[in-house]
Design an enzyme around this catalytic site. Structure first.
Site, PDB file in Angstrom:
ATOM      1  CB  THR A  65      14.142 -14.677  55.208  1.00  0.00           C
ATOM      2  OG1 THR A  65      15.187 -13.863  55.735  1.00  0.00           O
ATOM      3  CG2 THR A  65      14.651 -15.480  54.050  1.00  0.00           C
ATOM      4  CD  GLU A  77      15.429 -19.479  64.060  1.00  0.00           C
ATOM      5  OE1 GLU A  77      14.496 -18.851  64.562  1.00  0.00           O
ATOM      6  OE2 GLU A  77      15.302 -20.107  62.992  1.00  0.00           O
ATOM      7  N   GLY A 117      11.581 -26.811  57.755  1.00  0.00           N
ATOM      8  CA  GLY A 117      11.358 -25.947  56.585  1.00  0.00           C
ATOM      9  C   GLY A 117      10.339 -26.505  55.613  1.00  0.00           C
ATOM     10  NE  ARG A 175      11.531  -4.843  64.085  1.00  0.00           N
ATOM     11  CZ  ARG A 175      11.937  -5.993  64.585  1.00  0.00           C
ATOM     12  NH1 ARG A 175      11.408  -6.438  65.697  1.00  0.00           N
ATOM     13  NH2 ARG A 175      12.883  -6.693  64.009  1.00  0.00           N
ATOM     14  CE  LYS A 199      13.453 -25.803  63.105  1.00  0.00           C
ATOM     15  NZ  LYS A 199      14.681 -25.561  62.339  1.00  0.00           N
TER      16      LYS A 199
HETATM   17  N1  HSE Z   1      17.243 -21.345  61.675  1.00  0.00           N
HETATM   18  C1  HSE Z   1      16.515 -22.448  61.222  1.00  0.00           C
HETATM   19  C2  HSE Z   1      17.466 -23.446  60.577  1.00  0.00           C
HETATM   20  C3  HSE Z   1      15.486 -21.990  60.223  1.00  0.00           C
HETATM   21  O1  HSE Z   1      18.629 -23.111  60.372  1.00  0.00           O
HETATM   22  O2  HSE Z   1      17.072 -24.564  60.317  1.00  0.00           O
HETATM   23  C4  HSE Z   1      14.408 -22.979  59.975  1.00  0.00           C
HETATM   24  O3  HSE Z   1      13.680 -23.270  61.109  1.00  0.00           O
END
Ligand code: HSE
Length: 443
Positions: A14, A192, A136, A46, A207
Site C-alpha cells: 500500500t 499491519e 503516518g 516479491r 512508535k
Molecule cells: N498499522 C499502522 C496503523 C499503520 O494502523 O497505524 C501505520 O503505521
C-alpha cells in the site's frame, strides 16, 4: 544544476505503490523546493506482475531488495518492506554500508535496530530518515528532532495507531463489533500485515519507543514499554466511559518521572473535553509538552498509502536539499542510556469494571479491599442489572451485577494489590476490566 538523485524503492504494498505514484507525479514540482531532482531508477518487490496503479517498465527490476540496496545506480534506498529483521534489515544495512542514504517507514526495524543503524549511517556519512515510521503523515519526527530543539520535553503522549483508533471510533459510533471494524481497517489498508501488532499495542509501542528517544535524548528501548492492547475493550466500557464523560483511546505515553522515564501503551480514559479525545477514526494525534513552548498537539492521518507516502517524500526532499542531521537529532554516542520507570510506580486514576457476584456483602468486601490499599473512590456506578436466571451449576450459584468504579489518583501497585485480594475473595465472577485514566495535561 546538480544531477538528479536516483531512488530505489523496495516493497510495493500500500505505502510503496503510493510512494512511486506520488514521486512520479511530484518529482518536477519538488525541484524548486529541493534544488535537486529525485528520480526513481529501481524497484523491488516479491512479484512484478501486479496492477499497482503505475507502469514499472521504465525502472530496473530487482527480485532481491539487497541487490537493489547496493546497486551503483541508486543514491537513496527506500525500504518499505516491513518486518524488524530479515530482508528489510539486510537491505538497509547493505545500503548504508554501500554509502546510500536510507528512507524507511519501518517502525519495528527502527525500534529494534535504530541505534545501530544510526551509528552505521554516521560511519558512512549518509542520512537515515524515518518520518513515515511514526504517525503516518504527521511530521512528528521532524518536530521533535528539529522544531522543538530549544525545549526540554517532559511528556509525550499520542494516539499512534490508526487501526485501533478506527476500531474504537466505529465500535462506539456505529455499534459495530470488533472483528467487523478490524476487517474494514484491513480493507482500507491501515492495518499491519499481521493485525495483531495493531490491536495488541505493539505497533504503538514501537512508535512510542522512537518518540521517547527523540524527545528525551535517550537510547531506544522498545523492550521496556509496558503494553496492553484494545482486544478486551467492549461496548459496555465505551458506553460507561461515555456516560462518565470520557473517551477510550489506545494511548502511548512517555513521561519523565523521579524514578526514570515511563513508557506505556494501554487503553486510556481521556476526558471528552481534551483535544486528543476529539481525534477519531484513522487520525493520529501527538501531544508534546516542552518547557519553553508549552504543549504542542499535532493531528493528522496516521495510516494509509498516500498519507504515509507523504512522509516518505518529505525525507527524500530533505536528503535532496542536502540536510545533514543525526538520525535521533544528536550524535548516537551522545544519547543517554534509557532508565526505565517501573509500571508499578505509575500514578493515576483508574476505571475498574467488575462483575460482582450478587449476594449480600460482596460489594462491601470490594470497597474494604480498596480502602485497605488507601484507594479513594471518586464514583461508583451500578450498571444495568443482569437478568437473574436459575443457577447453571453449583459453581455458579448467583447472578452477576456489573459495577464500575472510578478511583482518585493512586498507584499501580496499590491497584494490583487490591485486585489480587478481590479476585481471591470469591466476590467477582470474572477478571475485572481496568482502564487507566489520563489526567487532563495529556489533552
Ligand atoms: N498499522 C499502522 C496503523 C499503520 O494502523 O497505524 C501505520 O503505521
Amino acid at each position: 544544476m546538480n544531477q538528479p538523485l536516483r531512488v530505489g524503492i523496495a516493497g510495493l504494498g500500500t505505502v510503496g505503490a503510493s510512494a512511486v505514484r506520488l514521486l512520479e507525479s511530484r518529482s518536477n514540482g519538488l525541484v524548486p523546493r529541493t534544488g535537486r531532482a529525485l528520480r526513481i531508477t529501481g524497484l523491488s518487490a516479491r512479484t512484478r506482475e501486479r496492477d499497482r496503479g503505475f507502469d514499472p517498465a521504465p525502472y530496473s527490476w530487482f527480485d532481491d531488495a539487497t541487490a537493489l540496496a547496493s546497486n551503483p545506480d541508486i543514491d537513496i534506498f527506500v525500504e518499505l518492506i516491513g518486518g524488524e529483521d530479515g530482508p528489510a534489515l539486510d537491505a538497509v544495512r547493505a545500503a548504508l554500508k554501500a554509502g546510500k542514504h536510507v528512507v524507511t517507514a519501518n517502525k519495528a526495524l527502527i525500534a529494534k535496530h535504530g541505534l545501530a543503524l544510526g551509528r552505521l549511517a554516521a560511519e558512512h556519512d549518509v542520512q537515515i530518515g524515518f518520518e513515515a515510521a511514526v504517525a503516518g503523515g504527521i511530521p512528528v519526527i521532524k518536530t521533535l528532532r528539529e522544531a522543538l530543539a530549544g525545549n526540554e520535553v517532559d511528556h509525550v503522549s499520542g494516539i499512534l495507531n490508526g487501526t485501533c483508533n478506527y476500531i474504537l471510533t466505529r465500535m462506539q459510533q456505529d455499534r459495530i463489533g470488533f472483528d467487523e471494524c478490524l476487517a474494514e481497517a484491513q480493507r482500507l489498508g491501515y492495518a499491519e500485515a499481521d493485525p495483531t501488532f495493531d490491536v495488541q499495542g505493539y505497533d504503538t509501542a514501537h512508535k512510542l519507543a522512537i518518540l521517547t528517544s527523540l524527545a528525551f535524548g535517550t537510547e531506544i528501548d522498545a523492550e521496556s514499554v509496558y503494553v496492553e492492547g484494545i482486544t478486551s475493550i467492549t461496548l459496555a466500557d465505551l458506553d460507561a466511559a461515555d456516560e462518565l464523560g470520557y473517551k477510550i483511546k489506545l494511548l502511548g505515553v512517555a513521561q519523565r518521572t523521579e524514578s526514570g522515564i515511563e513508557q506505556r501503551v494501554h487503553p486510556t480514559m481521556i476526558p471528552k473535553s481534551a483535544a486528543i479525545a476529539q481525534i477519531d477514526g484513522v487520525l493520529n494525534g501527538v501531544a508534546i509538552d516542552g518547557d519553553a513552548v508549552g504543549q504542542v498537539v499535532l493531528v493528522g492521518p496516521g495510516a494509509g498509502g498516500d498519507a504515509t507516502a507523504s512522509a516518505v517524500i518529505a525525507d527524500l526532499a530533505d536528503i535532496a536539499r542536502g540536510l545533514k542531521i543525526p538520525a535521533f537529532g544528536r550524535p548516537p554516542e551522545t544519547l543517554a542510556p534509557y532508565t526505565r520507570a517501573r509500571m508499578r510506580r505509575h500514578e493515576g486514576g483508574y476505571y475498574i469494571r467488575f462483575s460482582v457476584v450478587d449476594r449480600p456483602g460482596a460489594f462491601a468486601r470490594i470497597a474494604t479491599c480498596m480502602a485497605d490499599n488507601d484507594i479513594s473512590l471518586e464514583s461508583i456506578v451500578q450498571r444495568k442489572r443482569a437478568v437473574r436466571s436459575a443457577p447453571a451449576a453449583e459453581t455458579e450459584p448467583h447472578a452477576q451485577q456489573p459495577v464500575v468504579l472510578l478511583t482518585y489518583e493512586t498507584t499501580e501497585a496499590a491497584i494490583r494489590q487490591a485486585l489480587e485480594t478481590i479476585e481471591t475473595a470469591g466476590v467477582i465472577a470474572s477478571k475485572p476490566q481496568i482502564i487507566r485514566i489520563e489526567a487532563a495535561r495529556t489533552a
